[in-house]
Scaffold this motif. Structure first.
Motif, PDB file in Angstrom:
ATOM      1  N   LEU A 140      17.483   9.428 -43.481  1.00 43.00           N
ATOM      2  CA  LEU A 140      17.198  10.110 -44.740  1.00 43.00           C
ATOM      3  C   LEU A 140      15.744   9.981 -45.208  1.00 43.00           C
ATOM      4  O   LEU A 140      15.421  10.364 -46.320  1.00 43.00           O
ATOM      5  N   LYS A 141      14.867   9.447 -44.355  1.00 42.83           N
ATOM      6  CA  LYS A 141      13.459   9.388 -44.742  1.00 42.83           C
ATOM      7  C   LYS A 141      12.823  10.772 -44.599  1.00 42.83           C
ATOM      8  O   LYS A 141      13.124  11.517 -43.668  1.00 42.83           O
ATOM      9  N   THR A 142      11.956  11.103 -45.535  1.00 38.89           N
ATOM     10  CA  THR A 142      11.270  12.397 -45.524  1.00 38.89           C
ATOM     11  C   THR A 142      10.052  12.343 -44.603  1.00 38.89           C
ATOM     12  O   THR A 142       9.202  11.456 -44.734  1.00 38.89           O
ATOM     13  N   HIS A 170       8.413   8.744 -44.353  1.00 43.29           N
ATOM     14  CA  HIS A 170       7.836   8.478 -43.029  1.00 43.29           C
ATOM     15  C   HIS A 170       6.635   9.391 -42.847  1.00 43.29           C
ATOM     16  O   HIS A 170       6.780  10.609 -42.707  1.00 43.29           O
ATOM     17  N   VAL A 171       5.440   8.818 -42.916  1.00 47.18           N
ATOM     18  CA  VAL A 171       4.224   9.601 -42.748  1.00 47.18           C
ATOM     19  C   VAL A 171       4.021   9.863 -41.260  1.00 47.18           C
ATOM     20  O   VAL A 171       3.799   8.943 -40.468  1.00 47.18           O
ATOM     21  N   VAL A 172       4.097  11.145 -40.891  1.00 49.30           N
ATOM     22  CA  VAL A 172       3.936  11.539 -39.492  1.00 49.30           C
ATOM     23  C   VAL A 172       2.477  11.413 -39.059  1.00 49.30           C
ATOM     24  O   VAL A 172       2.172  11.044 -37.919  1.00 49.30           O
ATOM     25  N   GLY A 173       1.557  11.697 -39.974  1.00 48.24           N
ATOM     26  CA  GLY A 173       0.148  11.584 -39.647  1.00 48.24           C
ATOM     27  C   GLY A 173      -0.730  12.036 -40.795  1.00 48.24           C
ATOM     28  O   GLY A 173      -0.246  12.519 -41.832  1.00 48.24           O
ATOM     29  N   TYR A 174      -2.046  11.863 -40.610  1.00 50.95           N
ATOM     30  CA  TYR A 174      -3.052  12.218 -41.607  1.00 50.95           C
ATOM     31  C   TYR A 174      -3.939  13.303 -41.026  1.00 50.95           C
ATOM     32  O   TYR A 174      -4.468  13.153 -39.916  1.00 50.95           O
ATOM     33  N   GLY A 206       8.669  17.759 -43.943  1.00 47.38           N
ATOM     34  CA  GLY A 206       9.442  18.103 -45.130  1.00 47.38           C
ATOM     35  C   GLY A 206       8.596  18.214 -46.381  1.00 47.38           C
ATOM     36  O   GLY A 206       8.972  18.895 -47.332  1.00 47.38           O
ATOM     37  N   GLU A 207       7.443  17.513 -46.386  1.00 46.98           N
ATOM     38  CA  GLU A 207       6.551  17.596 -47.545  1.00 46.98           C
ATOM     39  C   GLU A 207       5.115  17.297 -47.131  1.00 46.98           C
ATOM     40  O   GLU A 207       4.870  16.628 -46.117  1.00 46.98           O
ATOM     41  N   ILE A 208       4.195  17.832 -47.916  1.00 44.43           N
ATOM     42  CA  ILE A 208       2.764  17.627 -47.690  1.00 44.43           C
ATOM     43  C   ILE A 208       2.174  17.008 -48.949  1.00 44.43           C
ATOM     44  O   ILE A 208       2.432  17.473 -50.071  1.00 44.43           O
ATOM     45  N   VAL A 209       1.381  15.944 -48.773  1.00 44.24           N
ATOM     46  CA  VAL A 209       0.739  15.259 -49.899  1.00 44.24           C
ATOM     47  C   VAL A 209      -0.762  15.496 -49.841  1.00 44.24           C
ATOM     48  O   VAL A 209      -1.396  15.279 -48.795  1.00 44.24           O
ATOM     49  N   LEU A 210      -1.331  15.953 -50.958  1.00 47.53           N
ATOM     50  CA  LEU A 210      -2.771  16.232 -51.038  1.00 47.53           C
ATOM     51  C   LEU A 210      -3.501  14.974 -51.488  1.00 47.53           C
ATOM     52  O   LEU A 210      -3.392  14.562 -52.644  1.00 47.53           O
ATOM     53  N   ALA A 211      -4.226  14.352 -50.572  1.00 47.41           N
ATOM     54  CA  ALA A 211      -4.937  13.111 -50.871  1.00 47.41           C
ATOM     55  C   ALA A 211      -6.433  13.318 -50.674  1.00 47.41           C
ATOM     56  O   ALA A 211      -7.115  12.518 -50.026  1.00 47.41           O
ATOM     57  N   VAL A 212      -6.948  14.417 -51.218  1.00 49.41           N
ATOM     58  CA  VAL A 212      -8.360  14.772 -51.095  1.00 49.41           C
ATOM     59  C   VAL A 212      -8.983  14.747 -52.477  1.00 49.41           C
ATOM     60  O   VAL A 212      -8.470  15.380 -53.407  1.00 49.41           O
TER      61      VAL A 212
END
Length: 464
Positions: A140-142, A170-174, A206-212
């Motif tokens: 169930l981790k995104t 679960h961060v797939v990558g940066y 499943g989701e994208i996080v904007l870290a800029v």
């Protein structure tokens, strides 16, 4: 994450609570049926079993919550887990025995209840074993893709590393943007010529996080992000990510425009009236229950050291208005003989023996029930600070004054999520949780905080 009344609750936690509620309620049915198996049917005087099952499940879930068994950030081992389960079920046995005595209609018979109790304990042990295994395999981790590799992205990596299996992400990558320096693990940086939508599809994002931090100059792939959103992929600002995952508003990523445009920070007469009625009812009941404890505490303070029993101190309340807070005196009379306000330190030598005990058990806070009763405080809200510290911190920390929008409380989100504050840096970290409460406060969140406060009292977390 599922959002209830603007507060985020992990999906795996909801599933665990639902499973264990079914186990606890079902144990009553199985235990009673097994006890009267020879008779062929459950006696009519024990029917219906539903109210009895719901009562048992409700009592046990409340006690397990207070014992910290639903705290996903808890990193204790199997031994501590068994200890807390033993405490919960021990208190449950006592509580149910008292309920059977005062509410005989809930009685299912000694033999049937003990059998049900044992089945419930075995069922909970099994569910915990499955849950621990489930958490380790990452169910169930995104799957999340982070846009950016700078210092903001490094905050995400640090958070997820610290939380370990407790994280729901679960961060797939940066994915690097522009020419920013890389502050994250270089092995996790994605090097791909694919468009963002194709990359997201291939990696099952499943989701994208904007870290800029700097989004000017066309560095942000706006059209690709829009395409991802139209494909059903969630796109989050970094502030929203930390709000959801960490239960606070990260000051480093916070800006006024996000606060203005985001949901929350609602005030209203209906909510204020409901909260005031709740405070009046609970404070009246607690005064009736706690008066013997308060009388004994006053006697012990008087016997140990000279001086007043109550400690009165000016604090800043709602709207920046000052009021006098009441506490049992836990320090010697001349704790600030030089007239200079000071933070309380770890193992502070100004604290008396009785004071150390009443601080550890939070008994020193009981006189504040009178502050709640008279409307100067609420049971739940940001802890009120002294005017000296408020003036100083308002100049040093941005948005510090926002915490005074709501009434201060005896307990609060910062108190159950962060250790005792004793410095400007601690005040900054606690403000992040206070801002989350001001933004998302509701009766549901208040009840959650009260249940976690019971856990703080039981295990003495954050005591000085």
């Amino acid at each position: 994450m599922i959002r209830f009344f603007r507060h985020y609750v992990p999906l795996n936690l909801l599933l665990l609570v639902a499973l264990e509620a079914l186990i606890l309620g079902g144990a009553i049915y199985v235990g009673v049926s097994a006890r009267f198996l020879d008779a062929g049917a459950v006696p009519e005087d024990l029917q219906p079993l539903m109210p009895k099952a719901l009562t048992f499940a409700g009592v046990m879930l409340a006690l397990m919550t207070a014992s910290g068994l639903y705290d996903l950030e808890w990193q204790g081992g199997v031994r501590t887990l068994l200890h807390r389960l033993g405490l919960s079920f021990g208190l449950g046995l006592v509580t149910m025995s008292l309920l059977f005595y005062f509410v005989p209609v809930l009685l299912v018979g000694r033999g049937a209840f003990l059998l049900s109790f044992g089945i419930a304990l075995l069922g909970i042990l099994l569910s915990r074993a499955l849950f621990l295994r489930w958490a380790r395999v990452g169910a169930l981790k995104t799957r999340t893709l982070v846009i950016g590799t700078g210092s903001r992205a490094a905050h995400i990596e640090a958070l997820l590393t610290r939380r370990g299996h407790a994280s729901n992400v679960h961060v797939v990558g940066y994915l690097p943007v522009g020419g920013s320096h890389h502050f994250v693990d270089h092995a996790r940086i994605l090097d791909s010529d694919e468009s963002l939508p194709l990359l997201a599809r291939r990696l099952h994002i499943g989701e994208i996080v904007l870290a800029v931090r700097d989004r000017r100059g066309g560095g942000m792939p706006v059209q690709d992000l829009l395409a991802c959103k139209l494909l059903g992929i969630r796109v989050l600002e970094l502030s929203s990510f930390f709000e959801r995952e960490n239960g606070h508003l990260q000051l480093d990523s916070l800006n006024a425009s996000w606060m203005i445009l985001s949901e929350g920070f609602h005030q209203g007469m209906l909510r204020d009236t409901a909260k005031r009625m709740f405070d009046l009812l609970v404070s009246s009941a607690m005064l009736a229950v706690c008066l013997p404890i308060m009388a004994l505490t006053a006697l012990l303070i008087k016997l140990e050291s000279p001086g007043p029993v109550l400690y009165r101190q000016e604090r800043v309340g709602q709207g920046g208005r000052n009021f006098t807070i009441l506490k049992f005196r836990s320090m010697c009379v001349d704790a600030e003989k030089d007239g200079q306000p000071r933070w309380a330190g770890q193992n502070d030598d100004r604290v008396t023996c009785t004071g150390r005990f009443i601080r550890r058990t939070r008994i020193d806070e009981l006189p504040q029930i009178f502050n709640v009763f008279f409307g100067e405080m609420s049971f739940v809200g940001p802890r009120p600070e002294r005017p000296y510290f408020v003036q100083d911190l308002t100049q040093k920390i941005q948005y510090y004054g926002v915490r005074h929008i709501v009434k201060p409380g005896i307990t609060g989100w910062a108190q159950v999520r962060y250790p005792y504050g004793a410095s400007d840096e601690d005040a900054m970290h606690k403000l992040q949780y206070d801002l989350y409460y001001v933004k998302n406060h509701s009766l549901f969140l208040d009840l959650m905080i009260l249940s976690q406060t019971a856990q703080v009292v039981l295990w003495g977390k954050g005591v000085r």
